[in-house]
Design a protein around this motif. Sequence first.
Motif, PDB file in Angstrom:
ATOM      1  N   VAL A  63       1.028  -0.871  -0.230  1.00 26.85           N
ATOM      2  CA  VAL A  63      -0.278   0.037   0.011  1.00 26.85           C
ATOM      3  C   VAL A  63       0.933   1.148  -0.371  1.00 26.85           C
ATOM      4  O   VAL A  63       0.687   2.152  -0.631  1.00 26.85           O
ATOM      5  N   TYR A  64       1.374   1.223   0.610  1.00 27.26           N
ATOM      6  CA  TYR A  64       2.481   1.888   1.443  1.00 27.26           C
ATOM      7  C   TYR A  64       3.712   2.270  -0.745  1.00 27.26           C
ATOM      8  O   TYR A  64       3.577   3.538  -0.784  1.00 27.26           O
ATOM      9  N   ALA A  65       4.124   1.707  -0.869  1.00 21.28           N
ATOM     10  CA  ALA A  65       4.493   1.830  -2.220  1.00 21.28           C
ATOM     11  C   ALA A  65       4.124   2.208  -3.266  1.00 21.28           C
ATOM     12  O   ALA A  65       4.434   2.853  -4.314  1.00 21.28           O
ATOM     13  N   SER A  66       2.613   1.398  -3.750  1.00 20.12           N
ATOM     14  CA  SER A  66       1.310   2.035  -4.261  1.00 20.12           C
ATOM     15  C   SER A  66       1.218   3.063  -4.555  1.00 20.12           C
ATOM     16  O   SER A  66       0.992   4.000  -5.395  1.00 20.12           O
ATOM     17  N   ASN A  67       1.444   4.213  -3.203  1.00 22.27           N
ATOM     18  CA  ASN A  67       1.030   5.458  -2.845  1.00 22.27           C
ATOM     19  C   ASN A  67       2.638   5.994  -2.988  1.00 22.27           C
ATOM     20  O   ASN A  67       2.320   7.558  -2.446  1.00 22.27           O
ATOM     21  N   SER A  68       3.313   5.748  -3.396  1.00 20.11           N
ATOM     22  CA  SER A  68       5.100   6.863  -3.520  1.00 20.11           C
ATOM     23  C   SER A  68       4.651   7.130  -5.207  1.00 20.11           C
ATOM     24  O   SER A  68       5.052   5.769  -5.569  1.00 20.11           O
ATOM     25  N   ASP A  69       5.657   8.353  -6.155  1.00 20.40           N
ATOM     26  CA  ASP A  69       6.978   8.187  -5.868  1.00 20.40           C
ATOM     27  C   ASP A  69       7.574   7.477  -6.535  1.00 20.40           C
ATOM     28  O   ASP A  69       8.539   7.437  -7.582  1.00 20.40           O
ATOM     29  N   GLN A  70       8.107   7.350  -5.320  1.00 17.41           N
ATOM     30  CA  GLN A  70       9.253   7.194  -4.567  1.00 17.41           C
ATOM     31  C   GLN A  70      10.033   6.059  -5.324  1.00 17.41           C
ATOM     32  O   GLN A  70      11.217   5.061  -4.745  1.00 17.41           O
ATOM     33  N   TYR A  71       8.679   4.926  -5.041  1.00 21.60           N
ATOM     34  CA  TYR A  71       9.136   3.746  -4.701  1.00 21.60           C
ATOM     35  C   TYR A  71       8.507   2.825  -5.565  1.00 21.60           C
ATOM     36  O   TYR A  71       7.208   3.115  -5.800  1.00 21.60           O
ATOM     37  N   SER A  72       8.974   1.566  -6.319  1.00 25.64           N
ATOM     38  CA  SER A  72       7.722   0.897  -7.576  1.00 25.64           C
ATOM     39  C   SER A  72       7.573  -0.200  -6.209  1.00 25.64           C
ATOM     40  O   SER A  72       7.877  -0.399  -5.648  1.00 25.64           O
ATOM     41  N   ALA A  73       6.152  -0.618  -6.945  1.00 24.01           N
ATOM     42  CA  ALA A  73       5.239  -1.891  -6.504  1.00 24.01           C
ATOM     43  C   ALA A  73       5.610  -3.018  -6.670  1.00 24.01           C
ATOM     44  O   ALA A  73       4.626  -3.160  -7.007  1.00 24.01           O
ATOM     45  N   ASP A  74       6.505  -3.697  -6.569  1.00 28.78           N
ATOM     46  CA  ASP A  74       6.980  -4.854  -7.194  1.00 28.78           C
ATOM     47  C   ASP A  74       7.860  -5.760  -5.935  1.00 28.78           C
ATOM     48  O   ASP A  74       7.966  -6.931  -6.867  1.00 28.78           O
ATOM     49  N   GLY A  75       7.046  -5.477  -4.841  1.00 25.65           N
ATOM     50  CA  GLY A  75       8.282  -6.635  -4.281  1.00 25.65           C
ATOM     51  C   GLY A  75       9.187  -6.666  -3.769  1.00 25.65           C
ATOM     52  O   GLY A  75       9.070  -7.550  -2.409  1.00 25.65           O
ATOM     53  N   TYR A  76       9.691  -5.689  -4.242  1.00 25.25           N
ATOM     54  CA  TYR A  76      11.849  -6.185  -3.938  1.00 25.25           C
ATOM     55  C   TYR A  76      11.645  -4.513  -3.490  1.00 25.25           C
ATOM     56  O   TYR A  76      13.452  -4.087  -3.139  1.00 25.25           O
ATOM     57  N   SER A  77      10.939  -3.348  -3.183  1.00 24.29           N
ATOM     58  CA  SER A  77      11.842  -2.352  -3.094  1.00 24.29           C
ATOM     59  C   SER A  77      11.821  -1.911  -1.652  1.00 24.29           C
ATOM     60  O   SER A  77      11.196  -3.332  -0.708  1.00 24.29           O
ATOM     61  N   ILE A  78      12.466  -0.606  -1.738  1.00 23.15           N
ATOM     62  CA  ILE A  78      13.072  -0.836  -0.141  1.00 23.15           C
ATOM     63  C   ILE A  78      11.643  -0.373   1.596  1.00 23.15           C
ATOM     64  O   ILE A  78      11.656  -1.234   1.963  1.00 23.15           O
ATOM     65  N   PRO A  79      10.857  -0.243   1.186  1.00 20.53           N
ATOM     66  CA  PRO A  79       9.435  -0.513   1.742  1.00 20.53           C
ATOM     67  C   PRO A  79       9.314  -2.032   2.263  1.00 20.53           C
ATOM     68  O   PRO A  79       9.129  -2.406   3.487  1.00 20.53           O
ATOM     69  N   TYR A  80       9.355  -2.276   0.751  1.00 21.36           N
ATOM     70  CA  TYR A  80       8.836  -4.659   1.579  1.00 21.36           C
ATOM     71  C   TYR A  80      10.453  -4.991   2.323  1.00 21.36           C
ATOM     72  O   TYR A  80       9.893  -5.810   3.017  1.00 21.36           O
TER      73      TYR A  80
END
Length: 186
Positions: free
Chosen positions: A29-46
Amino acid sequence: KVEGSDSYVIKMSMGLSFLYAPFFGIAHVYASNSDQYSADGYSIPYEILIVVSSIFWIIIGFVYLRLILLKHFTEVVSSFVMMLILIGTNLYYYGTTEPAMPHGYSFSLISIFLYYSIQWLSSQKIGYVIVIGILGGLIVLIRPINALIFLFPLLYGVSTWSGFKLRMCLIKNKWHHMLTLMLAAF
């Protein structure tokens, strides 16, 4: 990779994914609503949330371990034992440096399983059986060899042959509990 083909097979079971899921969901949810991170399951939030997940489950494991230890020891002894487990085993390492590994998650689930097994042995409530079954099934999904955990309720507190026979009678008399446990584990 499957020998003789271009196919790949996942050789791990899905147990950990159940414990990762809430944290993965928050990261997604965070990555999907962020312009900084991709919502791919591998970015920093994950990556961050998998560490948080591991630490969360280890803390839950220590909460239940403390409850078990306090049944037998003082607060001081229980705290000392928990500190020894944290710094004297690889639990701290796996919780912080290798958080995707199953060790911290297994520690937590096994601590909870042991607690509810002890509770069932003292009061034989069906609710405990359902919790034990679900936890046992999840423990086995994480690491199949951990199916040995089901011996704990069978052997806990048994120190003589007559004590073992009494435990077998309890299991036999509570056959409907054992059936419920198996269904919940499945």
